[in-house]
Design a protein around this motif. Structure first.
Motif, PDB file in Angstrom:
ATOM      1  N   ASP A  29     109.148 100.706  37.611  1.00  0.00           N
ATOM      2  CA  ASP A  29     107.975 101.307  36.709  1.00  0.00           C
ATOM      3  C   ASP A  29     108.719 102.120  35.317  1.00  0.00           C
ATOM      4  OD1 ASP A  29     105.979 100.465  37.971  1.00  0.00           O
ATOM      5  OD2 ASP A  29     105.312 102.326  38.828  1.00  0.00           O
ATOM      6  N   VAL A  32     110.220  99.181  33.090  1.00  0.00           N
ATOM      7  CA  VAL A  32     109.421  98.653  32.346  1.00  0.00           C
ATOM      8  C   VAL A  32     108.570  99.522  31.303  1.00  0.00           C
ATOM      9  CG1 VAL A  32     107.033  97.764  32.374  1.00  0.00           C
ATOM     10  CG2 VAL A  32     108.737  97.079  33.930  1.00  0.00           C
ATOM     11  N   THR A  33     108.433 100.975  31.607  1.00  0.00           N
ATOM     12  CA  THR A  33     108.068 101.889  30.654  1.00  0.00           C
ATOM     13  C   THR A  33     108.980 101.829  29.620  1.00  0.00           C
ATOM     14  OG1 THR A  33     106.722 103.148  32.229  1.00  0.00           O
ATOM     15  CG2 THR A  33     107.121 104.188  30.075  1.00  0.00           C
ATOM     16  N   ARG A  36     109.159  98.800  27.215  1.00  0.00           N
ATOM     17  CA  ARG A  36     107.737  98.760  26.355  1.00  0.00           C
ATOM     18  C   ARG A  36     107.945  99.535  25.202  1.00  0.00           C
ATOM     19  NH1 ARG A  36     102.639  98.435  29.921  1.00  0.00           N
ATOM     20  NH2 ARG A  36     101.517  98.581  27.690  1.00  0.00           N
ATOM     21  N   THR A  67     112.091  92.267  38.667  1.00  0.00           N
ATOM     22  CA  THR A  67     112.696  93.074  37.514  1.00  0.00           C
ATOM     23  C   THR A  67     112.350  91.962  36.277  1.00  0.00           C
ATOM     24  OG1 THR A  67     114.012  94.440  38.506  1.00  0.00           O
ATOM     25  CG2 THR A  67     114.169  94.249  36.223  1.00  0.00           C
ATOM     26  N   ALA A  70     108.669  91.141  35.789  1.00  0.00           N
ATOM     27  CA  ALA A  70     107.891  92.382  35.353  1.00  0.00           C
ATOM     28  C   ALA A  70     108.159  92.602  34.101  1.00  0.00           C
ATOM     29  CB  ALA A  70     108.081  93.593  36.236  1.00  0.00           C
ATOM     30  N   LEU A  71     109.506  92.422  33.550  1.00  0.00           N
ATOM     31  CA  LEU A  71     109.996  92.629  31.918  1.00  0.00           C
ATOM     32  C   LEU A  71     109.212  91.625  31.307  1.00  0.00           C
ATOM     33  CD1 LEU A  71     113.407  93.817  32.476  1.00  0.00           C
ATOM     34  CD2 LEU A  71     111.778  95.187  31.761  1.00  0.00           C
ATOM     35  N   GLU A  74     105.285  92.276  30.974  1.00  0.00           N
ATOM     36  CA  GLU A  74     105.042  93.308  30.316  1.00  0.00           C
ATOM     37  C   GLU A  74     105.399  93.642  28.724  1.00  0.00           C
ATOM     38  OE1 GLU A  74     102.747  95.688  31.291  1.00  0.00           O
ATOM     39  OE2 GLU A  74     102.522  94.747  33.114  1.00  0.00           O
ATOM     40  N   THR A  75     106.601  92.878  28.348  1.00  0.00           N
ATOM     41  CA  THR A  75     107.178  92.778  27.026  1.00  0.00           C
ATOM     42  C   THR A  75     107.523  91.363  26.662  1.00  0.00           C
ATOM     43  OG1 THR A  75     109.619  92.841  27.879  1.00  0.00           O
ATOM     44  CG2 THR A  75     108.379  95.029  27.793  1.00  0.00           C
TER      45      THR A  75
END
Ligand code: KMH
Ligand code: ZN
Length: 278
Positions: A29, A32-33, A36, A67, A70-71, A74-75
């Motif tokens: 988390d 990822v934050t 972004r 990972t 998720a990356l 989200e991006t």
């Protein structure tokens, strides 16, 4: 050829402990934050080391795959996994990083003293990494800790061919105790040595610790790109700990804009580096 600046963020690394550097992103988390927010500021590549549930460096296959996914979800950042890991990681686990199918992976061009440790990169291992990346379409970023490693890269490419994507991109990792210093003179020497590499070879530079600002300015003035992040720098100014990766990316973006070489987009970065569009 773009006149803009490729900005890579290296948010975590394997060297700092979360207990010592609480702002370090260590969970998925947090990563990822950070990713972004750094993308919104102007980063186009993320150089990734991951941590386990105790915040220790790991090359766990499942976590690496999660990972990357998720990356990607989200991006739009180019996801570059570290194949360097931590100095204690075995070669097999470092090669297996490619199984997580990143866009890019790092490929260090030789063994280097690393403070009191040794960062091992035997020639045979480097050849293995380079050829596996070719086979899998993973674009390398060749990490250069010392001038002679550029000659190793030239030999590697002439014997085994160009990397996936056909473009050569190197990162000068400067000021590691045991490698080259983070100075303008060292950067210029590296840049001059690029004449022996394929036409169009691009470079980023990373200044570890307090060399970060000198290396940013030297690289921008020499036509290079930038890598910044808490993997490399945990003190923003004398006596002032870095608050976040965003703070470092924002500073790099500000330098790039002052140099009239603003950050390039992720799409432009893909074109420059030969990374396929998703
Ligand atoms: N953590 C260092 C031993 C890379 O990511 O490829 C190696 C490193 C280089 O950070
Ligand atoms: Zn790294």
């Amino acid at each position: 050829m773009t006149n803009g600046t490729l900005i890579t963020v290296a948010p975590t690394g394997a060297e700092s402990a979360k207990a010592d550097v609480p702002a370090l992103p260590v969970t998925l988390d947090e990563l990822v934050t950070t990713a972004r927010e750094c993308e919104a500021l102007g980063a186009s590549v993320i150089h990734v080391h991951i941590r386990d549930h105790e915040a220790k460096p790991t090359l766990d296959q499942g976590l690496l795959k999660d990972t990357v996914q998720a990356l990607r979800a989200e991006t739009d950042l180019i996801v570059q996994l570290s194949s360097g890991g931590a100095v204690t990681d075995p070669e097999g686990a470092r090669l297996a990083v490619l199984d997580a199918e990143p866009d890019m992976a790092s490929c260090t061009m030789g063994t280097v003293n690393f403070g009191d440790d040794v960062f091992m990169n035997r020639s045979e291992f480097v050849v293995d990494l380079h050829t596996r990346m070719q086979e899998r379409g993973v674009v390398p970023e060749y990490e250069i800790f010392d001038l002679g490693q550029l000659w190793s890269l030239q030999r590697l490419l002439s014997k085994y061919g160009l990397p996936a994507g056909g473009h050569v991109h190197v990162d000068f990792v400067m000021n590691v105790p045991g490698g080259m210093p983070g100075t303008t003179e060292a950067l210029v020497a590296c840049k001059q040595a690029l004449r022996d590499l394929p036409d169009g070879t691009t470079f980023s530079a990373t200044g570890i610790g307090r060399s970060t600002i000198d290396v940013i300015m030297a690289s921008l003035s020499a036509g290079g790109h930038l890598r910044v992040g808490m993997e490399d720098t945990i003190t923003y100014a004398k006596g002032q700990p870095v608050e976040s990766n965003m703070q470092l990316v924002a500073r790099a973006v500000a330098f790039a804009r002052l140099a009239q070489r603003p950050p390039i987009t992720t799409a432009e970065a893909r074109t420059m580096l030969g990374v396929s569009a998703r």
